[in-house]
Design a protein around this motif. Structure first.
Motif, short mmCIF file in Angstrom:
data_model
loop_
_atom_site.label_atom_id
_atom_site.label_comp_id
_atom_site.label_asym_id
_atom_site.label_seq_id
_atom_site.Cartn_x
_atom_site.Cartn_y
_atom_site.Cartn_z
N ALA A 317 0.83 -1.20 0.00
CA ALA A 317 0.00 0.00 0.00
C ALA A 317 0.86 1.25 0.00
O ALA A 317 0.55 2.24 -0.67
N ASP A 329 -9.16 4.43 -3.48
CA ASP A 329 -8.57 3.16 -3.89
C ASP A 329 -8.00 2.42 -2.69
O ASP A 329 -8.12 1.19 -2.58
N TYR A 333 -9.05 -1.20 -1.28
CA TYR A 333 -7.98 -2.19 -1.13
C TYR A 333 -8.09 -2.86 0.24
O TYR A 333 -7.99 -4.09 0.36
N LYS A 338 -6.96 -7.17 1.04
CA LYS A 338 -5.67 -7.36 0.41
C LYS A 338 -4.50 -6.96 1.31
O LYS A 338 -3.36 -7.32 1.04
N ASN A 339 -4.79 -6.22 2.34
CA ASN A 339 -3.70 -5.68 3.17
C ASN A 339 -3.22 -6.64 4.24
O ASN A 339 -3.97 -7.48 4.76
#
Length: 347
Positions: A317, A329, A333, A338-339
């Motif tokens: 990120a 975005d 995310y 996704k993190n």
């Protein structure tokens, strides 16, 4: 002039309900008689003359801001019932002091600071100097301690009342707040179960000391809890909701508690399930515990400096999201799971 993100209508779609707007930078007061322009609220300054910087305030040129699940709860009015747009967005940022109010003595221009304040999704922000924590330099890894670290620390201690040898379940355990909850529960001597959505996150949780990471895309969380923890879990740090909330509720041990997070109605009334176990559901909102901020922040900073607490920052990120335009975005995310760790945006 500077730019900031303003919410124009209440919605869970951050991208659609916000836009970037410009406003004049405040000026330093030249005398104690200088007063603010009539349009004092930050979301009303468009078209007004520059405001005077409050005598006890500093103006920070933000370099990094933090992304939180709360960003959407804020834009849809969930956290502040009755709030009416327009209002500024964002909760935490880090940057350098650009201007100093006349009564500020402990900070000077050029100092690096980190802080939490409404309206942090902004290139510049005026804040009370007392709310800023001075840093030796810009350190992105220090930013997650504020909202994410404080939330996990205060919630587990004040609301969860965790005790040594208890079994603690943390959902979204590889996220910014969850990763702190895992570590702090381990520091308290608890056995920690953490949910996540990938094998990569499983390894990250193991590195943080999580006793039983559960990749819910490969394992059935309900079955894991029933087969491996037949007596139930004592504390659930629940921040996902929906089915996770129901699973947490159904696997509480006697006198256990779960943080409220779900909307889905179970087949058996929640009250009946709680009554049968002498259990409870407790909500937590960071702004209701402001008196606890300073002592808990001091503890978190000390633990970090001693190497006992790791501030997990999502490195992808940090590379991917730059500028105010990328904040929607970054939020998507994070919500897509996704993190690994805290999502930060470089301004």
């Amino acid at each position: 002039m500077y730019r900031k993100i303003v919410c124009e209508k209440l919605s869970t779609n951050f991208r659609e309900c916000t836009r970037i707007m410009t406003a004049p930078l405040p000026k330093v007061r030249t005398s104690r008689r200088t007063r603010r322009a009539p349009c004092e609220q930050s979301h009303h300054v468009l078209g007004c003359s520059p405001q005077a910087l409050n005598s006890g305030s500093i103006l920070v040129k933000n370099e990094w801001c933090g992304i939180n699940a709360s960003d959407i709860n804020f834009t849809n009015g969930k956290y502040m019932p009755g709030v009416k747009p327009p209002f500024d967005c964002g909760f935490e940022a880090m940057g350098k002091v650009a201007k100093v109010g006349e009564n500020v003595t402990k900070l000077k221009e050029g100092d690096s600071v980190v802080y939490t304040s409404f309206g942090a999704f902004s290139e510049y922000q005026e804040i009370d100097a007392r709310a800023a924590v001075s840093l030796p330099k810009i350190m992105p890894e220090a930013l997650p301690l504020f909202v994410s670290g404080l939330t996990a620390s205060i919630a587990l201690e004040q609301v969860g009342e965790i005790k040594k040898d208890e079994i603690v379940l943390v959902t979204a355990a590889a996220g910014g707040t969850g990763s702190f909850a895992v570590q702090l529960a381990k520091q308290a001597g608890c056995h920690v179960i953490g949910t996540c959505s990938s094998d990569e996150k499983v390894e990250a949780l193991k590195a943080l000391g999580c006793d039983r990471p559960v990749n819910y895309k490969k394992e059935d969380l309900f079955q894991v809890l029933r087969s491996e923890y037949s007596d139930g879990v004592n504390v659930v740090y629940e921040s996902v909701g929906a089915s996770f909330f129901d699973i947490a509720l159904n696997n509480l041990a006697k006198k256990g508690w779960s943080q409220e997070g779900g909307e889905k109605k179970p087949s058996t009334p929640i009250t009946a399930k709680l009554l049968g176990k002498s259990a409870s559901i407790r909500g937590f909102f960071l702004n209701d515990y402001t008196r606890e901020w300073k002592p808990h922040m001091a503890k978190l900073l000390q633990m970090t400096q001693e190497g006992k607490l790791k501030s997990l920052v999502d490195q992808q990120a940090c590379k991917q999201f730059n500028g105010l335009e990328s904040i929607p975005d970054a939020i998507e995310y994070m919500y897509e799971g996704k993190n690994i760790g805290k999502v930060l945006v470089k301004l």
